[in-house]
Design a protein around this motif. Structure first.
Motif, PDB file in Angstrom:
ATOM      1  N   TYR A  79      75.978  16.638  76.679  1.00  0.00           N
ATOM      2  CA  TYR A  79      76.473  15.461  76.774  1.00  0.00           C
ATOM      3  C   TYR A  79      77.213  14.909  78.004  1.00  0.00           C
ATOM      4  O   TYR A  79      77.241  13.819  78.300  1.00  0.00           O
ATOM      5  CB  TYR A  79      77.742  15.914  75.804  1.00  0.00           C
ATOM      6  CG  TYR A  79      78.651  14.751  75.339  1.00  0.00           C
ATOM      7  CD1 TYR A  79      78.319  13.886  74.266  1.00  0.00           C
ATOM      8  CD2 TYR A  79      79.622  14.307  76.205  1.00  0.00           C
ATOM      9  CE1 TYR A  79      79.096  12.740  74.011  1.00  0.00           C
ATOM     10  CE2 TYR A  79      80.520  13.245  75.881  1.00  0.00           C
ATOM     11  CZ  TYR A  79      80.212  12.582  74.726  1.00  0.00           C
ATOM     12  OH  TYR A  79      81.095  11.428  74.527  1.00  0.00           O
ATOM     13  N   THR A  80      77.496  15.778  78.862  1.00  0.00           N
ATOM     14  CA  THR A  80      78.248  15.521  80.098  1.00  0.00           C
ATOM     15  C   THR A  80      77.250  15.031  81.000  1.00  0.00           C
ATOM     16  O   THR A  80      77.532  14.008  81.904  1.00  0.00           O
ATOM     17  CB  THR A  80      78.946  16.611  80.655  1.00  0.00           C
ATOM     18  OG1 THR A  80      79.968  16.224  81.614  1.00  0.00           O
ATOM     19  CG2 THR A  80      78.150  17.707  81.267  1.00  0.00           C
ATOM     20  N   ILE A  81      76.195  15.537  80.946  1.00  0.00           N
ATOM     21  CA  ILE A  81      74.892  14.828  82.128  1.00  0.00           C
ATOM     22  C   ILE A  81      74.779  13.475  81.797  1.00  0.00           C
ATOM     23  O   ILE A  81      74.573  12.529  82.393  1.00  0.00           O
ATOM     24  CB  ILE A  81      73.833  15.602  81.999  1.00  0.00           C
ATOM     25  CG1 ILE A  81      74.195  17.436  82.586  1.00  0.00           C
ATOM     26  CG2 ILE A  81      72.437  15.026  82.538  1.00  0.00           C
ATOM     27  CD1 ILE A  81      73.034  18.290  82.474  1.00  0.00           C
ATOM     28  N   LEU A 101      84.904   0.475  87.509  1.00  0.00           N
ATOM     29  CA  LEU A 101      85.031   2.036  88.099  1.00  0.00           C
ATOM     30  C   LEU A 101      86.230   2.617  87.603  1.00  0.00           C
ATOM     31  O   LEU A 101      85.948   3.715  86.970  1.00  0.00           O
ATOM     32  CB  LEU A 101      85.421   2.026  89.689  1.00  0.00           C
ATOM     33  CG  LEU A 101      85.449   3.303  90.291  1.00  0.00           C
ATOM     34  CD1 LEU A 101      84.368   3.342  91.376  1.00  0.00           C
ATOM     35  CD2 LEU A 101      86.795   3.442  90.922  1.00  0.00           C
ATOM     36  N   SER A 102      87.338   1.971  87.323  1.00  0.00           N
ATOM     37  CA  SER A 102      88.307   2.733  86.451  1.00  0.00           C
ATOM     38  C   SER A 102      88.337   3.115  85.347  1.00  0.00           C
ATOM     39  O   SER A 102      88.280   3.888  84.577  1.00  0.00           O
ATOM     40  CB  SER A 102      89.813   1.903  86.656  1.00  0.00           C
ATOM     41  OG  SER A 102      89.753   0.588  86.175  1.00  0.00           O
ATOM     42  N   PHE A 103      87.318   2.000  84.472  1.00  0.00           N
ATOM     43  CA  PHE A 103      87.160   2.043  83.115  1.00  0.00           C
ATOM     44  C   PHE A 103      85.945   3.204  82.792  1.00  0.00           C
ATOM     45  O   PHE A 103      86.301   4.253  82.114  1.00  0.00           O
ATOM     46  CB  PHE A 103      86.529   0.783  82.554  1.00  0.00           C
ATOM     47  CG  PHE A 103      85.988   1.064  81.225  1.00  0.00           C
ATOM     48  CD1 PHE A 103      86.842   1.200  79.918  1.00  0.00           C
ATOM     49  CD2 PHE A 103      84.333   1.304  80.792  1.00  0.00           C
ATOM     50  CE1 PHE A 103      86.313   1.181  78.663  1.00  0.00           C
ATOM     51  CE2 PHE A 103      84.198   1.394  79.701  1.00  0.00           C
ATOM     52  CZ  PHE A 103      85.103   1.226  78.564  1.00  0.00           C
ATOM     53  N   TYR A 104      85.059   3.344  83.663  1.00  0.00           N
ATOM     54  CA  TYR A 104      83.979   4.267  83.531  1.00  0.00           C
ATOM     55  C   TYR A 104      84.351   5.714  83.918  1.00  0.00           C
ATOM     56  O   TYR A 104      84.060   6.883  83.440  1.00  0.00           O
ATOM     57  CB  TYR A 104      82.583   3.793  84.155  1.00  0.00           C
ATOM     58  CG  TYR A 104      82.102   2.763  83.588  1.00  0.00           C
ATOM     59  CD1 TYR A 104      81.399   2.786  82.261  1.00  0.00           C
ATOM     60  CD2 TYR A 104      81.998   1.747  83.957  1.00  0.00           C
ATOM     61  CE1 TYR A 104      80.931   2.002  81.595  1.00  0.00           C
ATOM     62  CE2 TYR A 104      81.364   0.442  83.508  1.00  0.00           C
ATOM     63  CZ  TYR A 104      80.838   0.621  82.044  1.00  0.00           C
ATOM     64  OH  TYR A 104      80.120  -0.357  81.210  1.00  0.00           O
ATOM     65  N   ALA A 105      85.325   5.688  85.020  1.00  0.00           N
ATOM     66  CA  ALA A 105      85.729   7.073  85.533  1.00  0.00           C
ATOM     67  C   ALA A 105      86.588   7.673  84.495  1.00  0.00           C
ATOM     68  O   ALA A 105      86.619   8.927  83.968  1.00  0.00           O
ATOM     69  CB  ALA A 105      86.448   6.906  86.919  1.00  0.00           C
ATOM     70  N   THR A 111      86.304  11.733  78.145  1.00  0.00           N
ATOM     71  CA  THR A 111      85.270  12.544  77.249  1.00  0.00           C
ATOM     72  C   THR A 111      84.983  13.801  77.542  1.00  0.00           C
ATOM     73  O   THR A 111      85.010  14.775  76.480  1.00  0.00           O
ATOM     74  CB  THR A 111      84.047  11.802  76.959  1.00  0.00           C
ATOM     75  OG1 THR A 111      83.138  11.713  78.265  1.00  0.00           O
ATOM     76  CG2 THR A 111      84.135  10.538  76.293  1.00  0.00           C
ATOM     77  N   THR A 112      84.682  14.311  78.575  1.00  0.00           N
ATOM     78  CA  THR A 112      84.676  15.607  78.946  1.00  0.00           C
ATOM     79  C   THR A 112      85.754  16.787  78.799  1.00  0.00           C
ATOM     80  O   THR A 112      85.712  17.530  78.064  1.00  0.00           O
ATOM     81  CB  THR A 112      84.132  15.860  80.267  1.00  0.00           C
ATOM     82  OG1 THR A 112      85.173  15.315  81.271  1.00  0.00           O
ATOM     83  CG2 THR A 112      82.865  15.350  80.811  1.00  0.00           C
ATOM     84  N   GLN A 113      86.906  15.960  78.787  1.00  0.00           N
ATOM     85  CA  GLN A 113      88.427  16.816  78.714  1.00  0.00           C
ATOM     86  C   GLN A 113      88.361  17.028  77.032  1.00  0.00           C
ATOM     87  O   GLN A 113      88.850  18.117  76.435  1.00  0.00           O
ATOM     88  CB  GLN A 113      89.257  16.021  79.274  1.00  0.00           C
ATOM     89  CG  GLN A 113      90.615  17.042  79.033  1.00  0.00           C
ATOM     90  CD  GLN A 113      90.755  18.347  79.666  1.00  0.00           C
ATOM     91  OE1 GLN A 113      90.173  18.624  80.581  1.00  0.00           O
ATOM     92  NE2 GLN A 113      90.992  19.434  78.911  1.00  0.00           N
ATOM     93  N   SER A 114      88.008  15.998  76.516  1.00  0.00           N
ATOM     94  CA  SER A 114      88.022  16.017  74.981  1.00  0.00           C
ATOM     95  C   SER A 114      87.130  17.084  74.371  1.00  0.00           C
ATOM     96  O   SER A 114      87.451  17.789  73.318  1.00  0.00           O
ATOM     97  CB  SER A 114      87.550  14.740  74.469  1.00  0.00           C
ATOM     98  OG  SER A 114      88.435  14.052  73.650  1.00  0.00           O
ATOM     99  N   TRP A 115      86.117  17.196  74.915  1.00  0.00           N
ATOM    100  CA  TRP A 115      85.038  18.357  74.535  1.00  0.00           C
ATOM    101  C   TRP A 115      85.947  19.643  74.712  1.00  0.00           C
ATOM    102  O   TRP A 115      85.908  20.584  73.635  1.00  0.00           O
ATOM    103  CB  TRP A 115      83.935  18.375  75.206  1.00  0.00           C
ATOM    104  CG  TRP A 115      82.809  17.721  74.621  1.00  0.00           C
ATOM    105  CD1 TRP A 115      82.502  16.302  74.876  1.00  0.00           C
ATOM    106  CD2 TRP A 115      81.746  18.280  74.011  1.00  0.00           C
ATOM    107  NE1 TRP A 115      81.304  16.024  74.264  1.00  0.00           N
ATOM    108  CE2 TRP A 115      80.891  17.296  73.547  1.00  0.00           C
ATOM    109  CE3 TRP A 115      81.376  19.333  73.496  1.00  0.00           C
ATOM    110  CZ2 TRP A 115      79.830  17.232  72.810  1.00  0.00           C
ATOM    111  CZ3 TRP A 115      80.258  19.554  72.665  1.00  0.00           C
ATOM    112  CH2 TRP A 115      79.512  18.678  72.540  1.00  0.00           C
ATOM    113  N   VAL A 116      86.491  20.003  75.804  1.00  0.00           N
ATOM    114  CA  VAL A 116      87.390  21.226  76.293  1.00  0.00           C
ATOM    115  C   VAL A 116      88.327  21.338  75.033  1.00  0.00           C
ATOM    116  O   VAL A 116      88.454  22.248  74.463  1.00  0.00           O
ATOM    117  CB  VAL A 116      87.909  21.089  77.410  1.00  0.00           C
ATOM    118  CG1 VAL A 116      88.826  22.248  77.706  1.00  0.00           C
ATOM    119  CG2 VAL A 116      86.781  21.029  78.416  1.00  0.00           C
TER     120      VAL A 116
END
Length: 124
Positions: A79-81, A101-105, A111-116
């Motif tokens: 997912y993260t890749i 840049l701010s939106f996609y960053a 989303t990666t933190q949500s997984w955690v």
């Protein structure tokens, strides 16, 4: 699964990252009302993204033999890749516009933190 808590934390994280990047480029006090107004669309986007892309993975795969931690270890790297490639490509195609840049960053980090947060065991 603690979905509402995750969406709330993700929305605050996304809004913080989004506005920190924008305000670091151009700081203007006239933008203050937009910060509060932006919380509504940011919440909606975070909720939709989490409910459409992350939750189904946990809903369909979690059972007695396949724990949240195992799902995380198996599917999070994929997912993260994919998320990184899509976000990096979108930033590149936007010619590194500060808003894109701010939106996609913020989308990638959130989303990666949500997984955690989803994989974390609940305290009793």
């Amino acid at each position: 699964m603690h979905i509402l808590s995750n969406i709330g934390k993700s929305s605050l994280l996304a809004a913080s990252i989004f506005w920190i990047i924008i305000l670091s480029d151009t700081f203007n006090w006239d933008m203050a009302p937009y910060i509060f107004l932006s919380l509504i669309p940011i919440y909606v986007i975070c909720a939709l993204t989490i409910l459409i892309t992350i939750c189904p993975i946990f809903w369909f795969l979690e059972n007695d033999n396949y724990s949240k931690q195992r799902i995380f270890k198996t599917y999070f790297p994929i997912y993260t890749i994919i998320a990184f490639v899509l976000c990096a490509y979108s930033i590149y195609k936007s010619s590194f516009d500060v808003f894109a840049l701010s939106f996609y960053a913020s989308a990638y980090i959130t989303t990666t933190q949500s997984w955690v947060w989803f994989a974390k065991k609940k305290r009793k």
